[in-house]
Design a protein around this motif. Structure first.
Motif, PDB file in Angstrom:
ATOM      1  N   ASP A  67     -18.157 -13.403  22.665  1.00 33.86           N
ATOM      2  CA  ASP A  67     -17.658 -14.611  22.013  1.00 33.86           C
ATOM      3  C   ASP A  67     -18.183 -14.685  20.590  1.00 33.86           C
ATOM      4  OD1 ASP A  67     -20.326 -15.317  22.327  1.00 33.86           O
ATOM      5  OD2 ASP A  67     -19.952 -16.595  24.065  1.00 33.86           O
ATOM      6  N   ASP A  68     -18.024 -15.859  19.952  1.00 34.64           N
ATOM      7  CA  ASP A  68     -18.404 -16.055  18.555  1.00 34.64           C
ATOM      8  C   ASP A  68     -19.781 -16.707  18.498  1.00 34.64           C
ATOM      9  OD1 ASP A  68     -18.442 -16.228  15.841  1.00 34.64           O
ATOM     10  OD2 ASP A  68     -16.848 -17.716  15.662  1.00 34.64           O
TER      11      ASP A  68
ATOM     12  N   PHE B  45     -13.965 -18.078  20.506  1.00 30.82           N
ATOM     13  CA  PHE B  45     -13.146 -17.866  19.320  1.00 30.82           C
ATOM     14  C   PHE B  45     -12.069 -18.954  19.280  1.00 30.82           C
ATOM     15  CE2 PHE B  45     -14.405 -13.539  20.776  1.00 30.82           C
ATOM     16  CZ  PHE B  45     -15.254 -13.242  19.730  1.00 30.82           C
TER      17      PHE B  45
ATOM     18  N   VAL C  86     -10.601  -9.590  15.985  1.00 25.19           N
ATOM     19  CA  VAL C  86     -12.006  -9.504  16.383  1.00 25.19           C
ATOM     20  C   VAL C  86     -12.376  -8.036  16.525  1.00 25.19           C
ATOM     21  CG1 VAL C  86     -13.748 -10.164  18.076  1.00 25.19           C
ATOM     22  CG2 VAL C  86     -11.825 -11.693  17.614  1.00 25.19           C
TER      23      VAL C  86
ATOM     24  N   ASP D   4     -17.291  -9.471  15.247  1.00 24.45           N
ATOM     25  CA  ASP D   4     -16.924 -10.059  13.951  1.00 24.45           C
ATOM     26  C   ASP D   4     -15.489 -10.544  14.057  1.00 24.45           C
ATOM     27  OD1 ASP D   4     -16.465 -10.804  11.362  1.00 24.45           O
ATOM     28  OD2 ASP D   4     -16.633  -8.787  10.501  1.00 24.45           O
ATOM     29  N   SER D   5     -15.294 -11.856  14.003  1.00 27.38           N
ATOM     30  CA  SER D   5     -13.948 -12.425  14.156  1.00 27.38           C
ATOM     31  C   SER D   5     -13.256 -12.669  12.825  1.00 27.38           C
ATOM     32  CB  SER D   5     -14.020 -13.739  14.940  1.00 27.38           C
ATOM     33  OG  SER D   5     -14.737 -14.718  14.201  1.00 27.38           O
TER      34      SER D   5
ATOM     35  N   TYR E 295     -12.364 -16.506  24.819  1.00 23.00           N
ATOM     36  CA  TYR E 295     -13.377 -15.470  24.676  1.00 23.00           C
ATOM     37  C   TYR E 295     -12.958 -14.267  25.518  1.00 23.00           C
ATOM     38  CZ  TYR E 295     -15.305 -17.220  29.151  1.00 23.00           C
ATOM     39  OH  TYR E 295     -15.476 -17.620  30.454  1.00 23.00           O
TER      40      TYR E 295
ATOM     41  N   ALA F   1     -16.833 -15.174   6.739  1.00 26.10           N
ATOM     42  CA  ALA F   1     -17.406 -16.021   7.788  1.00 26.10           C
ATOM     43  C   ALA F   1     -18.121 -17.225   7.197  1.00 26.10           C
ATOM     44  CB  ALA F   1     -18.358 -15.186   8.661  1.00 26.10           C
TER      45      ALA F   1
END
Length: 432
Positions: A401-402, A407, A282, A235-236, A384, A266
């Motif tokens: 990563d996202d 990211f 993150v 979760d960024s 990332y 988000a």
């Protein structure tokens, strides 16, 4: 003599407590990882009990990051504590035996001669409590001789450095004593292996991907584990202290809706085309797929895009907020040519929360949360993470990563700043 024995036990317990205090884990969390009851571990650390075997003590020391010297000292104190407890029990037994069994013959026996039974020419057996005392002494001596030679080889969880640099190899999974398997070829022929596709490549079956570990029917040997033994989620859109965060958006204030709740950040950011301004937090949750331990060996940062900071307007999700709790985290400076993830201490109302230092163990029963604090002033960076793992002789790397994309964090220095005025229900200029 009892005071000396008590001192031996208490000194052993004191070292256990000092090692435990290095971590931010409770007795319950440590006991779960050691496969013992919480009350049992607490009694060891309080000096109310001494473990009969050194194995749980060794696992406790490794979990707390004890040095080889500390482990050697812990073993020495454990030997003394066990001996003290055994002597105490033997003395109590002797006192009880003397009280209930008065001597039947007041005449003293000649020195060095065993007691004789008048009805038998054979000497009487040595009293049970004396035999026990001799056995206890022999057992303690044997344990000391058997283990001191191996202590120098005890594992040290802190042997590897926690700071990492960029990797030169792509994400990978390797097996011991076998060449790296190619994804286009099944590791072994099987009736369940699908036929080749039109382009001549073969898709691996469920067994080949390692999603299930089932015993092999050949020679009665179990099939070696394959695949990645852990899962993760990221979760960024984590906000500082739950309320503070900046987004850079290429829209005027009239077209930007009010700040969302943190749990909706988000979706709100994706709708606005918002990019993290100055900082990206993150939160990565890592968990094993089974009860088998997976060691997280290293955490690396890979920057895949770097350009001038994004143009736009900076929108603050708060108008000043803060909290007494700062969790431990990995600090990343994206402005460095080769950024690394450095473990940093947290703080809880003035009490230091020790930094998490890799290597670290996880399993299905013991997940772990990694918090990465990535910052930039001078770039619009895409990046990332790479997380190295090892388990049962295998090693590998997963990319974090996202949702399949890097990211993204951009500097916001020099941009116009706006904060939301709840009374006016509008974005208003704001100076940091």
């Amino acid at each position: 003599m009892s005071e000396v024995r008590d001192d031996d036990v208490q000194e052993f317990a004191a070292l256990l407590r000092r090692l435990k205090e290095r971590t931010d884990r409770s007795y319950g969390q440590l006991a779960r990882r050691l496969n013992m009851n919480t009350s049992t571990l607490h009694r060891y650390c309080a000096g109310d009990a001494v473990p009969l075997g050194f194995a749980p003590v060794e696992r406790f020391a490794a979990l707390c990051g004890a040095t080889p010297e500390e482990r050697l000292e812990l073993h020495r104190l454990w030997i003394l504590a066990v001996a003290a407890r055994q002597r105490s029990r033997t003395a109590a037994a002797e006192a009880k035996g003397a009280a209930v069994t008065p001597p039947s013959d007041p005449a003293p026996e000649p020195a060095g001669e065993p007691a004789r039974d008048p009805a038998s020419p054979e000497p009487a057996q040595r009293p049970w409590y004396r035999s026990r005392r001799l056995l206890v002494s022999a057992a303690v001596t044997t344990a000391l001789l058997a283990t001191l030679g191996s202590l120098s080889a005890l594992p040290d969880d802190r042997a590897k450095g926690s700071d990492s640099v960029e990797a030169v190899d792509p994400p990978r999974t390797t097996e011991p004593d076998s060449p790296r398997q190619k994804s286009s070829k099944s590791p072994s022929p099987s009736p369940s292996t699908p036929s080749p596709s039109a382009d001549g490549s073969k898709k691996p079956s469920a067994k080949a991907t390692g999603d299930t570990d089932r015993p092999s029917n050949k020679a009665g040997k179990p099939q070696p584990s394959t695949g990645v033994p852990l899962t993760w989620s990221a979760d960024s859109h984590v906000w500082q202290a739950g309320c503070g965060h900046d987004y850079v958006i290429d829209k005027p204030p009239q077209q930007v809706p009010p700040p969302p709740n943190p749990q909706d950040a988000a979706t709100w950011a994706a709708t606005m085309g918002a990019v993290h301004g100055k900082q990206t937090l993150v939160r990565v949750t890592v968990q094993g797929k089974s009860s088998t331990a997976v060691v997280l060996e290293a955490l690396r940062v890979r920057v895949v895009g770097r350009s001038a900071p994004m143009a736009g307007t900076n929108y603050a999700m708060d108008n000043g907020c803060g909290g007494a709790l700062t969790p431990r985290y990995f600090d990343v400076d994206l402005d460095k040519d080769r950024p690394v993830a450095r473990p940093a201490d947290g703080n809880d109302s003035g009490v230091t929360i020790p930094a998490m230092r890799l290597p670290y163990r996880v399993s299905a029963e013991d997940p772990e949360v990694l918090l990465i604090d990535a910052r930039t002033v001078a770039c619009d960076c895409s990046w990332y993470l790479e997380l190295d793992w090892s388990s049962e002789g295998r090693t590998g790397t997963v990319r974090v990563d996202d949702r399949g994309r890097p990211f993204r964090t951009t500097g916001n220095k020099g941009l116009k700043n706006y904060a939301y005025d709840t009374s006016a229900r509008a974005w208003v200029p704001w100076e940091e």
